[in-house]
Motif scaffolding. Structure first.
Motif, PDB file in Angstrom:
ATOM      1  N   THR A  72       0.830  -1.209   0.000  1.00  0.00           N
ATOM      2  CA  THR A  72       0.000   0.000   0.000  1.00  0.00           C
ATOM      3  C   THR A  72       0.861   1.255   0.000  1.00  0.00           C
ATOM      4  N   THR A  99      -4.643  -3.967   4.606  1.00  0.00           N
ATOM      5  CA  THR A  99      -5.480  -3.934   3.397  1.00  0.00           C
ATOM      6  C   THR A  99      -6.270  -5.233   3.351  1.00  0.00           C
ATOM      7  N   ASP A 125      -4.089  -2.457  -5.543  1.00  0.00           N
ATOM      8  CA  ASP A 125      -3.387  -2.807  -4.307  1.00  0.00           C
ATOM      9  C   ASP A 125      -4.147  -3.951  -3.648  1.00  0.00           C
TER      10      ASP A 125
END
Ligand SMILES: Nc1nc2c(ncn2[C@@H]2O[C@H](COP(=O)(O)OP(=O)(O)OP(=O)(O)O)[C@@H](O)[C@H]2O)c(=O)[nH]1
Ligand SMILES: [Mg+2]
Lengths: 107, 213
Positions: B38, B63, B87
């Protein structure tokens, strides 16, 4: 057909592992099967019940690094053993090389 | 007036397309939890679009849903490469909510986080099989690259014939070992960088343009 076979294989592995077994595959898994195994494992993780898997492959011969060609030809399958177990047990296992070779040779 | 600028916009889009001859490539940023995916995605997005993608954190599985930034134009040597960056959640074969408890997260929250993480990883694996045109594989170069997850993922990426770059991240740290990363995946190009400090980003963008154009 192929797809179905690999889902059956994954089902069998996960059922074995969730029963607390260590599953040893002589044939290994194809990259596609590995990716599905991770995906299905993720969907089955649940708190206090199943935290996932540990997976290790061991070269059977002193085979050096597989080339891309070998992989494409599917040649790797005869040279490795794949050991899959419940997340927290095999961790202690694989620290002990002798135990793993005992496990492997028993097969 | 809005219409006219829109029209102009889409005309220049069309010509861009004609020149690029294809839609933007979808580049997945993959790698184990905490590698700096990220941080990298945010840096790329900030450098070329001005805004960020998502929160970074030292807590693994920060994430838990893939996030994308579309139409990122990267300019190199007078040419422009447009990519969509995705991502993804750090890939693991196990997720134990109890590990979140060590990060001062309450049990309920930890259980929710682990559920989200597992869903996110499943989704990221699915996309890797179906929906990605190229991969940036991010590793924390202070840690051992020879893990089963790394080997499996690189194998999966190779089997799909996707272009891949290995990013050896966190080179600002003393313990970083770039050679160890390069040696682990000798058949792929390894690019050292610090996504956090912005070190070596020129080479990063050169390689992105070269591999994913
Ligand atoms: N020193 C240093 N730290 C970094 C670098 N890149 C990221 N970090 C730190 O590493 C931690 C994890 O970064 P993230 O970008 O959230 O990692 P991630 O790969 O997205 O992690 P998940 O989303 O959990 O899979 C954060 O504390 C970052 O600040 C770097 O180049 N150098
Ligand atoms: Mg992240």
């Amino acid at each position: 057909m192929e797809g179905l076979r690999s889902m059956e294989k994954i089902r069998m592995i996960l059922d074995g592992v969730r029963d607390g077994n260590i599953v040893i595959l002589e044939e290994g898994l194809s990259p596609d099967e590995e990716s599905k195994l991770i995906e299905v494992t993720m969907t089955e993780i649940s708190p206090d019940d199943f935290t996932g898997i540990e997976i290790e492959t061991y070269p059977r011969e002193e085979a050096s690094d597989q080339s891309l060609l070998d992989r494409l030809m599917g040649r790797e399958s005869t040279e490795t053993l794949t050991v899959i177990g419940p997340a927290n047990q095999i961790e202690t296992l694989h620290k002990d090389d002798q135990l793993i070779s005992a496990l492997v040779s028993r097969k | 007036m809005g219409l006219l600028t829109n029209l102009k916009d889409s005309v220049s889009r069309v010509t861009d397309r004609l020149f690029a001859s294809e839609d933007p490539k979808r580049i997945g940023i993959y790698g184990p939890p905490n590698a700096g995916k990220t941080t990298l995605a945010n840096r790329i997005a900030r450098d070329w679009t001005g805004d960020a993608i998502g929160p970074e954190s030292h807590v693994p599985h920060e994430t838990r849903r893939a996030r994308r930034k579309e139409g990122v134009d990267i300019e190199r040597n007078g040419q422009s490469v447009t990519i969509d960056i995705v991502d993804t959640p750090g890939v693991a074969t196990k997720v134990d909510y109890k590990e979140f408890l060590d990060h001062d997260i309450e049990k309920d929250d930890a259980i929710r986080r682990s559920r989200e993480a597992t869903e996110g990883v499943a989704e990221a694996m699915h996309w890797l099989r179906e929906d990605v045109d190229g991969v940036i594989y991010v590793l924390d170069s202070t840690t051992d690259p020879f893990t089963q997850v790394n080997t499996m993922l690189i194998g999966i990426i190779e089997s799909r014939d996707l272009p891949v770059l290995i990013f050896a991240n966190k080179i600002d740290l003393d313990q970083a070992d770039i050679d160890r990363v390069a040696d682990a995946f000798p058949e792929h190009e390894t690019v050292p960088l610090s996504a956090l400090e912005g070190d070596n980003m020129d080479e990063v963008y050169d390689k992105i343009a070269e591999y994913f154009a």
